[in-house]
Design a protein around this motif. Structure first.
Motif, short mmCIF file in Angstrom:
data_model
loop_
_atom_site.label_atom_id
_atom_site.label_comp_id
_atom_site.label_asym_id
_atom_site.label_seq_id
_atom_site.Cartn_x
_atom_site.Cartn_y
_atom_site.Cartn_z
N GLY A 91 0.80 -1.22 0.00
CA GLY A 91 0.00 0.00 0.00
C GLY A 91 0.83 1.27 0.00
N ILE A 117 1.48 -2.57 6.56
CA ILE A 117 0.73 -1.65 5.71
C ILE A 117 1.44 -0.30 5.78
CG2 ILE A 117 -1.43 -0.33 5.52
CD1 ILE A 117 -2.92 -2.84 6.36
N SER A 142 -5.29 -1.73 0.98
CA SER A 142 -4.05 -2.20 1.63
C SER A 142 -4.32 -3.40 2.51
CB SER A 142 -3.45 -1.08 2.48
OG SER A 142 -3.10 0.01 1.66
#
Ligand code: SAH
Ligand code: SF4
Ligand code: F3S
Length: 472
Positions: free
Chosen positions: A341, A369, A390
Motif C-alpha cells: 500500500g 501496511i 491495503s
C-alpha cells in the motif's frame, strides 16, 4: 555546527570522558537524594535498538540505586521508551501513557518520563507535555546518555523538563543491564543516512556513525569473559559500517575479527541490500561462528515502487544477492520486511511483490501496511492507497507467506540443529524453546537447567511457525 557525521573527526563524535564523568556525578547525587524514587520500570516499544537503549536506561537507573519493580503499577519511576516507525506504534505508546495518569492518582509521588524515537520527532515533546501535563520528563534518542543529568533536574523542580537536542554523538561506557545474560546486543553503528522515502528513522536517530572497532571488540571480549553464547550486532544498516571511519574497517572485516574471538554465535541486523557486498557474503560462508541466517528487507517486488521508495536496488539485483547468499551458505535462513500500500502501488506492483515472495521462499516475513509519517517524502506523494485496499493486499500476502513457510520449514525436519534456549515454551512447563542457528524457533522437552544453554537436537516436525525437536 555542521551536522554531517562524515565531515567530523571521531573525537568530535565521541562524548568526552569529562562529560561522561559529569553524568556519573549526577548519578551519585540522585543516589543520595532523600525521597528519590526507589524502584523503576521501563516500558519498551519498537525495534532492537530501543530494546538495547532500554538496557542502558536500566543500567543507569540501577547505578542511581533504584531496583527494577515487578510491574509498572509498583514502580516509583516509570519510563516509556517510544517508537514512531508506524502510526499504530505511536498510538500504542500514547494509550499507555494516558493510562498512567490513573496510577498517578493512586501514587502522587510517581515520576513519569517518556523518551525514544517519538520524542525526537520535531515539536513532539512540547506537544506531548502540553497535552499530557502529568509527564515529568521527555527527552529524545540523542540525549539518552544525559539521562542522569535530566532526571536530576526533573527531581529538583516542580515543572516538567523537555530536552530534545539534535546531536549525533557516540556515547561510550554507559552501564548496561542486559535482559539476557547468554545473548547480548552490541551496537556497531548509530543512525541512518538512507532516507527511504517512507521512513522516519533517519530523522529520529540522526546521521550514520560507526563505533570505533576497538570499542566494539572490547565490549565483545568482556561479554565472552562473562560466558555469553550469542551476540547480536545492531545498526539500522550494518552493511555500511565503517564507511565514516576512514580506516578501512568494513562490516565484513569487523565480523572476521569477532569470529576469530570464539564467540559461539554471531548474528546482526539490519542489512540493506544495496550495501550487501560480495565480501560480506564470502565472510558469511567462511566464518563458523556467524549464524547461517540473514534478514534482508526487500520492501517491494516492483522496480517502480523500489525507485519511489528510494531503495537504490532493483528486483533483479536483490534476487542476485539472495542467490549468492544461498550459494555461499547452503540452507541459510532468510527473512525480510515488506510494505504494502505504498503510494501509487497498483495491482500489478503488488502482484510483483507476491511473485517475488513466491520465488524467494522466505523462512519468515514481517509485513506492514504503509503508514504515512509526517516529514517524510512519501507522505506528500500522490496516489495514497485506500486503507481497505491495503488491508486486502496484506491479507493475501500473509496467506501466501504462511503457506510457503510451511513448505520451506519442512526442509529442516530430520536435520541436526542447535537451539539457544530462551525459556519455557508457552504451551507447557515440560518444554523449553529457543532459536536455532537458522533463526527459527525450536521447542523441545527440557527444564530450567537448559535456559541460557545451547542444546543439540534433531528436528522432528513443525507446529505453526516453530520447529519441534528431540535432544541428541
Ligand atoms: N533499518 C531497518 C529497519 C527499519 S524499520 C531496515 O532498513 O530494514 C523496520 C521496517 O519497518 C522496515 O524495514 C519497513 O519495512 C517498515 N517501515 C518503516 N517505515 C514504515 C512506514 N512508514 N510504513 C510502514 N512500514 C514501515
Ligand atoms: Fe529506514 Fe531505510 Fe534507514 Fe532502514 S535503511 S532505517 S528503512 S531509512
Ligand atoms: Fe521504532 Fe525507533 Fe526502532 S522508530 S523501529 S524504535 S529506530
Amino acid at each position: 555546527m555542521e551536522k554531517d557525521g562524515n565531515d567530523m573527526t571521531r573525537s568530535d563524535l565521541t562524548v568526552s570522558a569529562e562529560e561522561m564523568e559529569r553524568q556519573k556525578e549526577f548519578t551519585a547525587e540522585i543516589r543520595q537524594m532523600p525521597g528519590r524514587p526507589e524502584s523503576f520500570y521501563v516500558v519498551t516499544y519498537g525495534c532492537q535498538m530501543n530494546a538495547h537503549d532500554s538496557e542502558k536506561l536500566s543500567g543507569m537507573l540501577q547505578e542511581m540505586g533504584m531496583t527494577e519493580a515487578e510491574d509498572r503499577e509498583q514502580a516509583d519511576f516509570v519510563i516509556f521508551n517510544t517508537c514512531c516507525v508506524r502510526e499504530n506504534a505511536e498510538r500504542r505508546a500514547l494509550g499507555n501513557v494516558t493510562w498512567l495518569k490513573e496510577i498517578r492518582k493512586r501514587n502522587p509521588g510517581l515520576v513519569i518520563a517518556v523518551c525514544g524515537c517519538m520524542i525526537q520527532e520535531p515539536g513532539m515533546a512540547e506537544k506531548m507535555l502540553k497535552q499530557y501535563k502529568f509527564i515529568n520528563l521527555a527527552f529524545g534518542t540523542s540525549n539518552l546518555w544525559k539521562f542522569p543529568e535530566l532526571l536530576y533536574r526533573t527531581l529538583n523542580t516542580d515543572r516538567n523538563t523537555v530536552v530534545v537536542e539534535n546531536e549525533d554523538v557516540i556515547p561510550e561506557g554507559l552501564p548496561i543491564s542486559r535482559a539476557r545474560k547468554e545473548a547480548a546486543y552490541i551496537t556497531v553503528m548509530y543512525g541512518c543516512n538512507n532516507y527511504c522515502s517512507y521512513c522516519i528513522v533517519p530523522y529520529v536517530r540522526g546521521r550514520e556513525r560507526s563505533r570505533e572497532p576497538a570499542s566494539i571488540l572490547r565490549e565483545a571480549e568482556e561479554l565472552l569473559r562473562s560466558d555469553v553464547q550469542e551476540i547480536m550486532l545492531l545498526g539500522q544498516n550494518v552493511n555500511s559500517y565503517g564507511k565514516d571511519l576512514g580506516g578501512g574497517m568494513s562490516f565484513a572485516g569487523l565480523l572476521r575479527e569477532l569470529d576469530a574471538m570464539g564467540i559461539p554465535r554471531i548474528r546482526f541486523m539490519t542489512s540493506h541490500p544495496k550495501d550487501l557486498s560480495d565480501k560480506l557474503i564470502e565472510t558469511m560462508g567462511s566464518c563458523g561462528h556467524i549464524l547461517p541466517q540473514f534478514h534482508l528487507p526487500v520492501q517491494s517486488g516492483s522496480d517502480r515502487m523500489l525507485k519511489e521508495m528510494n531503495r537504490h536496488y532493483t528486483r533483479s539485483q536483490y534476487l542476485d544477492r539472495v542467490r549468492k547468499l544461498r550459494a555461499a551458505v547452503p540452507g541459510i535462513g532468510l527473512s525480510t520486511d515488506i510494505i504494502v500500500g505504498f503510494p501509487g502501488e497498483t495491482e500489478a506492483d503488488f502482484a510483483d511483490t507476491m511473485a517475488l515472495v513466491e520465488e524467494v521462499r522466505y523462512d519468515s516475513a514481517f509485513t506492514f501496511i504503509y503508514s504515512p509519517r509526517v516529514g517524510t517524502r512519501a507522505a506528500e506523494m500522490d496516489g495514497q492507497i485506500d486503507p481497505e485496499v491495503s488491508k486486502e493486499r496484506i491479507q493475501k500476502l500473509i496467506a501466501l507467506q504462511e503457506g510457503l513457510q510451511q513448505e520451506t520449514m519442512a526442509r529442516f525436519v530430520g536435520m541436526e540443529e542447535e537451539a539457544l534456549i530462551e525459556g519455557f515454551s508457552r504451551r507447557s512447563t515440560l518444554e523449553v524453546s529457543g532459536k536455532g542457528r537458522h533463526g527459527i524457533s525450536i521447542t523441545l522437552r527440557g527444564g530450567a537447567e537448559d535456559i541460557g544453554r545451547i542444546v543439540r537436537c534433531r528436528i522432528t516436525g513443525l507446529k505453526n511457525n516453530t520447529l519441534t525437536a528431540e535432544r541428541i
